[in-house]
Design an enzyme around this catalytic site. Structure first.
Site, PDB file in Angstrom:
ATOM      1  N   CYS A  32       0.839  -1.199   0.000  1.00 57.99           N
ATOM      2  CA  CYS A  32       0.000   0.000   0.000  1.00 57.99           C
ATOM      3  C   CYS A  32       0.876   1.253   0.000  1.00 57.99           C
ATOM      4  O   CYS A  32       1.578   1.528   0.974  1.00 57.99           O
ATOM      5  CB  CYS A  32      -0.917   0.002   1.218  1.00 57.99           C
ATOM      6  SG  CYS A  32      -1.935   1.499   1.335  1.00 57.99           S
ATOM      7  N   CYS A  81      -7.127   2.828  -3.126  1.00 61.91           N
ATOM      8  CA  CYS A  81      -7.139   2.028  -1.903  1.00 61.91           C
ATOM      9  C   CYS A  81      -7.384   0.558  -2.243  1.00 61.91           C
ATOM     10  O   CYS A  81      -8.310   0.222  -2.985  1.00 61.91           O
ATOM     11  CB  CYS A  81      -8.205   2.541  -0.956  1.00 61.91           C
ATOM     12  SG  CYS A  81      -8.365   1.585   0.564  1.00 61.91           S
ATOM     13  N   ASN A 118     -27.456  -9.906  17.825  1.00 65.04           N
ATOM     14  CA  ASN A 118     -26.371  -9.314  17.038  1.00 65.04           C
ATOM     15  C   ASN A 118     -26.396  -7.812  17.281  1.00 65.04           C
ATOM     16  O   ASN A 118     -26.782  -7.036  16.402  1.00 65.04           O
ATOM     17  CB  ASN A 118     -26.548  -9.642  15.553  1.00 65.04           C
ATOM     18  CG  ASN A 118     -25.424  -9.077  14.706  1.00 65.04           C
ATOM     19  OD1 ASN A 118     -24.293  -8.965  15.151  1.00 65.04           O
ATOM     20  ND2 ASN A 118     -25.751  -8.700  13.474  1.00 65.04           N
ATOM     21  N   CYS A 171     -19.311  -7.592  17.422  1.00 61.50           N
ATOM     22  CA  CYS A 171     -18.184  -6.908  16.782  1.00 61.50           C
ATOM     23  C   CYS A 171     -17.265  -6.290  17.830  1.00 61.50           C
ATOM     24  O   CYS A 171     -16.347  -5.542  17.484  1.00 61.50           O
ATOM     25  CB  CYS A 171     -18.679  -5.844  15.808  1.00 61.50           C
ATOM     26  SG  CYS A 171     -19.638  -4.514  16.580  1.00 61.50           S
TER      27      CYS A 171
END
Length: 389
Positions: free
Chosen positions: A10, A94, A321, A348
């Site tokens: 990158c 990107c 969730n 998450c």
């Protein structure tokens, strides 16, 4: 999504222009091992044998959504991020975005330049165009959303929407979101549709794929391949205990509910999804109808719904969730006292998952799995199957 094992080269990271992918120079296997260790440390009660192999998220070309901050000046915009001073950093190339997104970023930059629309300047609190969000479906269709400050920006884009449709024939949804306030959020409450209403996300192969419908303000996981693996894992866990009834709390557009409604044994399974967003519920109902899945959906607060349920109405299994903050003390305490035998918790944020599990000591982890939803970052998805002792 590319399956390379070596870190991508990158140029933005090498030049110090963008550090969003904090661990991009670390081999992906080492990244996953570090995340696995972090989960094990935060969840010490999970037996080592309960951990299934991690699900990899890819190395490049894995992200199905680009959140492009607009910088620069009218006629010479940048699409990417803003630096600490609020100036635009162009990230046109990107590597983490899916190729279908990478290919249209220059087109969107040229379109914005032709509009001569002023990018919003955070330091000056002036300007119009704040963000461009792009989401791609497995079929290659796009949802394109412009976030502007006022009706002036909306009018500029509305007048040129036919031009944009010619430039992006793969666009299924085009909309403008209005965010007049000066605050660090990605979108406002008001959404003005210019084309279409929902992006079709067909997931799964074979004879019975399921199509989820994403409206402009709907939530969906940013890694489509890993999202499918997450839903399939939940379906396998549900089949392993084969409940007659199931609730999907915080169901969003219905992914968990729809993938777990089909019993491997062919027996009827009563499935109900609960979600605060009425738009998401309409999308879930459309998916269920098209797939002939007899799942039901209800718009409402998940915790309030659970607390108001009579004992005779409780399901045999609950899927949760929640957002990063977790389910919280109230719902965790309710699950602990409910007597419900099985819970699938997809998180998450392993920190909030650990806090919630501490409040549910009667539910122990039978199986767990790391899903590398966000490669090159410290973020992750972890799901656990809980069983009452």
């Amino acid at each position: 999504m590319e399956t390379l094992l070596a870190p991508p080269d990158c140029r933005y990271f090498a030049a110090g222009l963008c550090r969003s992918c904090t661990f991009i120079e670390t081999p992906i296997a080492a990244q996953q091992a570090s995340k696995q260790q972090r989960c094990a440390e935060l969840l010490p009660g999970v037996p080592e044998a309960a951990w299934l192999p991690p699900v990899p998220g890819g190395v490049a070309g894995f992200r199905n959504r680009a959140k492009l901050a607009v910088g620069g000046r009218a006629g010479a915009v940048t699409l990417g991020i803003l630096d600490r001073g609020g100036m635009g950093v162009d990230l046109t190339d990107c590597l983490i975005h899916e190729p279908a997104i990478q290919s249209v970023i220059p087109i969107l930059a040229a379109f914005a330049n032709d509009l001569q629309i002023a990018p919003y300047s955070v330091p000056k609190r002036a300007g119009e165009l704040k963000y461009i969000h792009v989401t791609v479906s497995p079929a290659g269709e796009l949802m394109v959303r412009f976030v502007v400050r006022s009706d002036h920006g909306l009018a500029l884009i509305r007048r040129q929407v036919d031009t944009l449709r010619e430039l992006l024939p793969q666009a299924a949804v085009i909309s403008v979101n209005l965010l007049p306030e000066h605050k660090a959020v990605l979108e406002g409450e008001r959404e003005e549709p210019l084309l279409g209403s929902a992006l079709a996300m067909e997931l799964g192969e074979g004879l019975e794929p399921i199509t989820l419908y994403l409206r402009p303000q709907s939530f969906f996981q940013t890694n489509t391949t890993v999202a499918l693996a997450l839903y399939e894992q939940a379906a396998a866990w549900v089949d392993s205990v084969d409940p007659a009834s199931l609730w999907d709390l915080y169901c969003g557009v219905g992914g968990f509910a729809l993938f777990t409604a089909r019993s491997a044994t062919g027996a009827a399974r009563d499935v109900l999804g609960v979600e605060l967003s009425e738009q998401a519920i309409r999308s879930a109902e459309r998916s269920a109808s098209e797939a002939s899945i007899p799942a039901r959906f209800l718009a409402g607060d998940a915790t309030a719904f659970a607390l108001a349920a009579a004992p005779a109405e409780l399901p045999e299994l609950v899927v949760v969730n929640p957002p990063r903050r977790g389910i919280g003390e109230t719902l965790a305490d309710w699950l602990e006292a409910s007597g419900i035998r099985h819970v699938i918790y997809s998180s998450c944020n392993p920190e909030s998952l650990a806090r919630d599990l501490e409040r549910m000591p009667s539910l122990s982890v039978r199986s767990a799995r790391l899903f590398d939803m966000f490669p090159h970052t410290g973020h992750l998805e972890v799901a656990v199957l809980l069983e009452r002792s």
